[in-house]
Enzyme design. Structure first.
Site, PDB file in Angstrom:
ATOM      1  N   GLU A  39       0.855  -1.186   0.000  1.00 32.98           N
ATOM      2  CA  GLU A  39       0.000   0.000   0.000  1.00 32.98           C
ATOM      3  C   GLU A  39       0.896   1.243   0.000  1.00 32.98           C
ATOM      4  O   GLU A  39       1.612   1.491   0.961  1.00 32.98           O
ATOM      5  CB  GLU A  39      -0.897  -0.001   1.239  1.00 32.98           C
ATOM      6  CG  GLU A  39      -1.688   1.275   1.440  1.00 32.98           C
ATOM      7  CD  GLU A  39      -2.369   1.343   2.802  1.00 32.98           C
ATOM      8  OE1 GLU A  39      -2.635   2.467   3.277  1.00 32.98           O
ATOM      9  OE2 GLU A  39      -2.619   0.262   3.393  1.00 32.98           O
ATOM     10  N   ARG A  43       0.225  10.260   1.303  1.00 33.51           N
ATOM     11  CA  ARG A  43       0.608  11.256   2.304  1.00 33.51           C
ATOM     12  C   ARG A  43       1.719  12.173   1.803  1.00 33.51           C
ATOM     13  O   ARG A  43       1.993  13.211   2.415  1.00 33.51           O
ATOM     14  CB  ARG A  43       1.063  10.561   3.587  1.00 33.51           C
ATOM     15  CG  ARG A  43      -0.012   9.700   4.230  1.00 33.51           C
ATOM     16  CD  ARG A  43       0.517   9.020   5.480  1.00 33.51           C
ATOM     17  NE  ARG A  43      -0.339   7.923   5.896  1.00 33.51           N
ATOM     18  CZ  ARG A  43      -0.080   7.119   6.914  1.00 33.51           C
ATOM     19  NH1 ARG A  43       1.035   7.285   7.616  1.00 33.51           N
ATOM     20  NH2 ARG A  43      -0.909   6.136   7.221  1.00 33.51           N
ATOM     21  N   LYS A 127     -10.650  -2.262   6.853  1.00 29.70           N
ATOM     22  CA  LYS A 127      -9.464  -1.900   7.625  1.00 29.70           C
ATOM     23  C   LYS A 127      -9.939  -1.440   8.998  1.00 29.70           C
ATOM     24  O   LYS A 127     -10.823  -0.585   9.087  1.00 29.70           O
ATOM     25  CB  LYS A 127      -8.729  -0.773   6.889  1.00 29.70           C
ATOM     26  CG  LYS A 127      -7.615  -0.102   7.674  1.00 29.70           C
ATOM     27  CD  LYS A 127      -7.008   1.018   6.830  1.00 29.70           C
ATOM     28  CE  LYS A 127      -5.959   1.804   7.587  1.00 29.70           C
ATOM     29  NZ  LYS A 127      -5.314   2.831   6.728  1.00 29.70           N
TER      30      LYS A 127
END
Length: 215
Positions: A39, A43, A127
């Site tokens: 993943e 950011r 998640k």
């Protein structure tokens, strides 16, 4: 999701990358350690470039995008080659766009109400974030009891020391964390250490029993 994302690999690294040029050696290091899913978060500004580089050069690595917050992000990362998207929370718009683009989406949940929403939307994999602050393995065991068709990927506070506690839960086929892809390792180009930590994580998953459930 028609195809399970969480059963592909029991350990999913959460990558915060600051230089897209590091993407290829990073991907090679992960694969060498037995990790086949990664993943890449949004950011940093390098995230999309890193996804594109990995999707082009290493098709055997199942690359997705993390920190996907709005539907427009889905288009950006899928155009770059992402094969799944991960969000810290549950967004109906993100889920709908991911479905329209034909990629798996893993929404973040923290409460039973969010899980009920996920069930209503046909989601079967979520998640659990931030797992450590929400009660860790005990919280997942409690939530999994009424949500028998849901599988969880804990994220946030998961480490090499506690990952086996999560993977011992039948409803947890995979965990996510960043200890094997620490930004310091990437900045220093310590790819051998990335491989070593990845291999250790896979061995721990195998020992927990999750490996047998996955493969």
């Amino acid at each position: 999701m028609s195809e399970s994302l969480l059963h592909r690999c029991p350990v999913v690294p959460v990558v915060v990358i600051h230089d897209a040029a590091h993407a290829l050696p990073l991907g090679e290091a992960l694969l060498a350690g037995g990790i086949t899913v990664a993943e890449i978060t949004l950011r940093t500004a390098a995230g999309i470039g890193a996804i594109e580089a990995l999707a082009t050069a290493l098709p055997e690595l199942h690359v997705g995008a993390g920190s996907v917050l709005v539907a427009e992000h889905v288009d950006q990362v899928v155009d770059a080659g992402a094969r799944f998207v991960v969000s810290p929370g549950l967004s109906v718009a993100v889920l709908a766009r991911a479905q329209a683009r034909g990629v798996a989406a893993l929404p973040g949940v923290a409460t039973s109400s969010e899980l009920m929403t996920a069930v209503g939307l046909g989601v079967t994999e979520v998640k659990f974030f931030p797992a450590g602050l929400l009660g860790g393995p005990a919280a997942i065991r409690a939530l999994a009891a009424p949500f028998t068709s849901m599988t969880f990927m804990p994220s946030g506070g998961v480490s090499a020391d506690n990952m086996a506690d999560y993977l011992a839960i039948p409803a947890v086929p995979a965990v996510s964390g960043s200890w094997m892809v620490d930004p310091g390792l990437l900045a220093e180009g310590r790819w051998d250490e990335v491989t070593a930590r990845s291999a250790a994580a896979i061995r721990a998953a195998r020992g927990s029993g999750a490996f047998q459930r996955v493969v």
